[in-house]
Design an enzyme around this catalytic site. Structure first.
Site: not given
Ligand code: NDP
Ligand code: DGY
Length: 318
Positions: A153, A283, A286
């Site tokens: 996403r 961090h 969001s």
């Molecule tokens: P999604 O589940 O939509 O995306 C996660 C992605 O991780 C998928 O595309 C998946 O790819 C990929 N992934 C899993 N395993 C691997 C791998 N071995 N190598 C490469 N890619 C891999 O989650 P979101 O996009 O909603 O969120 C992603 C992450 O961002 C969250 O888990 C969180 O940790 C972090 N985050 C951080 C925030 C911040 O404040 N900095 C805010 C929100 C989120 P595939 O489908 O091919 O496995």
């Molecule tokens: C999450 O939701 O995983 C982020 O890191 C904070 O919003």
């Protein structure tokens, strides 16, 4: 039923819980994380727990807690094996924070590649003496190759925002090709090593899992171009920070932007903070008022639905 909320959360979220008939709410009413002992005492005897990413939800907590909802999309703080074994239902907050996090990822990328914090500092400390042709130069997105680790996403939302900057080519890696996710950007699925070698910008937006832990390491940074910029808005542990430090300090890569680190907060004497070519944020991916409010409401609704035995708006399917 009684629920425990591990932190002061946006009022809109708490209101959902307090206005739901038949629920007694106890909250750790502080901006600071709940101490472990208070967490265990708080969940004891409660049917539901609303937690944050900074709470470690392990076997001991699960022994006391019933239903679980996290105000985050990341779930690496949850003992998933134990949760699965016990059949505990878990709510989380995908989608509602995607735009805010993608926006921050782009801001961080631009800050790192155009050296914005360094330039602001020069204005303040008198380093700005005149306009100089090569002073404060960085790297731009136009005609570049962007590699996204985890085209989920947030990864897709980052690509969507970067495309209008004139990116020539998108690469991505993950557990396998996702043609439907990559189509909008004509993104090519490649191995991690090819992504490292060919990208001018690497953006990490994957989940933290055993497979992604320490994935960006010495081998990865050695393969990157000297002119490339590395950005991580996923979780700190995806990166081997010592290897990143060495890569930045020895000019193996041009710059980095990190919204997430290990540990959090990063100690103020951490070596990464001594580098001019490393931009570190606390961090805040969001962190918009609207997003945090929506996350709190969604987390509260997930918890209530779970406790009522109804379908959660967003249940983590394990
Ligand atoms: P999604 O589940 O939509 O995306 C996660 C992605 O991780 C998928 O595309 C998946 O790819 C990929 N992934 C899993 N395993 C691997 C791998 N071995 N190598 C490469 N890619 C891999 O989650 P979101 O996009 O909603 O969120 C992603 C992450 O961002 C969250 O888990 C969180 O940790 C972090 N985050 C951080 C925030 C911040 O404040 N900095 C805010 C929100 C989120 P595939 O489908 O091919 O496995
Ligand atoms: C999450 O939701 O995983 C982020 O890191 C904070 O919003």
């Amino acid at each position: 039923m009684a629920v425990f909320v591990t932190r002061r959360i946006p009022a809109e979220g708490l209101r959902v819980l307090s206005q739901a008939g038949g629920f007694r709410v106890q909250q750790w009413d502080s901006e600071e994380p709940v101490p472990r002992a208070e967490l265990l005492a708080g969940v004891a005897g409660k049917q539901g727990l609303l937690c944050l990413l900074s709470d470690r939800i392990d076997r001991e907590v699960l022994d006391a807690a019933g239903g679980l909802s996290t105000m985050s999309v990341g779930f690496d703080h949850l003992a998933l094996d134990e949760i699965k074994k016990r059949g505990v239902r878990v709510g989380y907050t995908p989608d509602v924070l995607t735009d805010a996090t993608a926006e921050l990822s782009v801001a961080l990328l631009l800050s790192a590649c155009r050296r914005l914090p360094e330039a602001v500092e020069q204005v303040k400390n008198g380093g700005w003496t005149t306009w100089k042709p090569l002073w404060m130069c960085g790297y731009g997105l136009s005609d570049s190759t962007v590699g996204i680790i985890g085209l989920g996403r947030i990864g897709q939302a980052v690509a969507r925002r970067l495309k209008p900057f004139g990116v020539k080519k998108f690469l991505y890696t993950g557990s396998g090709p996702k043609p439907e996710s990559g189509a909008e950007f004509e993104a090519e699925f490649v191995s991690l090593t090819r992504l490292a070698e060919e990208s001018d910008f690497v953006v990490v937006t994957c989940a933290l899992t055993p497979a992604t832990q320490g994935m960006c390491n010495k081998d990865f940074f050695t393969r990157m171009k000297k002119t490339s910029v590395f950005v991580n808005t996923s979780r700190g542990s995806v990166v081997n920070q010592e290897d990143l430090y060495n890569a930045l300090a020895h000019g193996q890569i041009a710059a980095a932007g990190l919204d997430v680190t290990t540990p959090e907060p990063l100690p103020t004497d951490h070596p990464l903070l001594s580098l001019k070519n490393c931009v570190i944020l606390p961090h805040i991916g969001s962190a918009t008022y609207a997003t945090r409010s929506t996350m709190a409401v969604l987390a509260a609704k997930n918890l209530l639905a779970g406790l009522r035995g109804e379908a959660m708006p967003h249940e983590l399917l394990l």
